[in-house]
Design a protein around this motif. Sequence first.
Motif, PDB file in Angstrom:
ATOM      1  N   VAL A 238       1.016  -1.190   0.058  1.00  0.00           N
ATOM      2  CA  VAL A 238       0.038   0.076  -0.030  1.00  0.00           C
ATOM      3  C   VAL A 238       0.858   1.288  -0.135  1.00  0.00           C
ATOM      4  O   VAL A 238       0.892   2.315  -0.884  1.00  0.00           O
ATOM      5  N   ASN A 239       2.034   1.320   0.781  1.00  0.00           N
ATOM      6  CA  ASN A 239       2.763   2.442   0.935  1.00  0.00           C
ATOM      7  C   ASN A 239       3.537   2.675  -0.348  1.00  0.00           C
ATOM      8  O   ASN A 239       3.786   3.826  -0.711  1.00  0.00           O
ATOM      9  N   SER A 240       4.032   1.481  -0.806  1.00  0.00           N
ATOM     10  CA  SER A 240       4.882   1.519  -1.892  1.00  0.00           C
ATOM     11  C   SER A 240       4.085   2.101  -3.148  1.00  0.00           C
ATOM     12  O   SER A 240       4.609   3.003  -4.095  1.00  0.00           O
ATOM     13  N   LEU A 241       2.793   1.707  -3.377  1.00  0.00           N
ATOM     14  CA  LEU A 241       1.934   2.086  -4.574  1.00  0.00           C
ATOM     15  C   LEU A 241       1.652   3.348  -4.516  1.00  0.00           C
ATOM     16  O   LEU A 241       1.444   4.096  -5.394  1.00  0.00           O
ATOM     17  N   LEU A 242       1.149   3.819  -3.283  1.00  0.00           N
ATOM     18  CA  LEU A 242       0.522   5.190  -3.084  1.00  0.00           C
ATOM     19  C   LEU A 242       1.428   6.128  -2.871  1.00  0.00           C
ATOM     20  O   LEU A 242       1.261   7.334  -2.421  1.00  0.00           O
ATOM     21  N   ASN A 243       2.924   5.544  -2.525  1.00  0.00           N
ATOM     22  CA  ASN A 243       3.960   6.489  -2.151  1.00  0.00           C
ATOM     23  C   ASN A 243       3.484   7.267  -0.738  1.00  0.00           C
ATOM     24  O   ASN A 243       3.601   8.515  -0.721  1.00  0.00           O
ATOM     25  N   LEU A 244       2.981   6.495   0.206  1.00  0.00           N
ATOM     26  CA  LEU A 244       2.904   6.962   1.486  1.00  0.00           C
ATOM     27  C   LEU A 244       3.795   6.471   2.525  1.00  0.00           C
ATOM     28  O   LEU A 244       4.321   5.803   2.289  1.00  0.00           O
ATOM     29  N   GLN A 245       3.893   7.267   3.732  1.00  0.00           N
ATOM     30  CA  GLN A 245       4.616   6.825   4.796  1.00  0.00           C
ATOM     31  C   GLN A 245       3.714   6.663   6.010  1.00  0.00           C
ATOM     32  O   GLN A 245       3.986   7.367   6.943  1.00  0.00           O
TER      33      GLN A 245
ATOM     34  N   TRP B  84       0.623   1.796   9.408  1.00  0.00           N
ATOM     35  CA  TRP B  84      -0.873   1.317   9.480  1.00  0.00           C
ATOM     36  C   TRP B  84      -1.149   0.548  10.648  1.00  0.00           C
ATOM     37  O   TRP B  84      -2.284   0.536  11.257  1.00  0.00           O
TER      38      TRP B  84
END
Length: 345
Positions: free
Chosen positions: A179-186, A189
């Motif tokens: 999820v973080n990799s695809l949406l470029n999030l940090q 969770w």
Amino acid sequence: MTTATPPAPPRPKDVSEAGRASLEANRRRITRTSYALLAPTIVVMAVIVGYPIVLSVVNSFQSDARLDPATGFFVSGGFAGLENYAHWLLQQCTTAAGTGACAQGNLGASFWTATFNTFFFTVVTVALETVIGLWMAIIMNRNFRFRGLLRAAVLVPWAIPTAVTAKLFLFIFAFAGIVNSLLNLQIVWTADLWASRFAIIMADTWKTTPFMALLILAGLQLIPEDTYEAARMDGATTVQQFFRITLPLLRPALIVAILFRTLDALRMYDLPAILTGGGGGRGDATTTLSILVVREIQNTAVNSAAALSTITFLIVFGVAFLFIRVLGANLTGGERKSKKVAGVR
């Protein structure tokens, strides 16, 4: 030569009374046989189910072994009355200074948060699973190639053990996960307050939506196709057919599906326990009532855990009772009304 007079035939009233007596005797015999056949099952169920429930209720009124804060001596327990229930419902704890509000960090202080989490997860997940499951069931109810393959594939998430599902979503929602990799999030969770709750909702929805879809599909297959043909001949649109035919006739199966799923969600334990460790956020963001029971047992407070188990049982029983009384009370009337499908003009 004297001829014997044949006996007079019985009067209709006598025959009727004899027939009723015979039927009553048969009915009593069948009833006795039924009870005799059911007796072993009832005894086994009473031992397996009834005895633990009764024992848990009895233990909930007993005090756990502990150090007496007033004397400093070890107390082996004894009758505690409603003390264990006050510990959870009123968040009262016994300390050296007496009985007062439980300090932050004590399990008793997490009761209402765990209750909120339990109902929050239940309402949100059941709502999502019902909507998505209904959509999936409508698709699977249509005639197309490889329909059987699709129905078998839908079962895969539900067939996977919950522990495996939790581990799978633990990888998905990891800090360096998908999820973080695809949406470029940090986003962390499993530690953030609402992010951890969102992760549990997504995991539970993915796993148990197929269960709802299959139950709803069984209800859809009971709706006669002639009803839709008559509605189309009257000029009914697809939306009108859905709201005036599908939903009214599907109501009994839909209520049963929602009831089963709600009772299951109220006892949620393994998914949040594995995915977030039963914590998340501030430490009790994903703690449910079942997790709280296990933690209390781990603290060797068995009788206090029994009281919490009894409270949880009463909550689940109360929800089931409301479903049956409020939603299920008019099932028969609803079915009668639903058969009179409203005409579209």
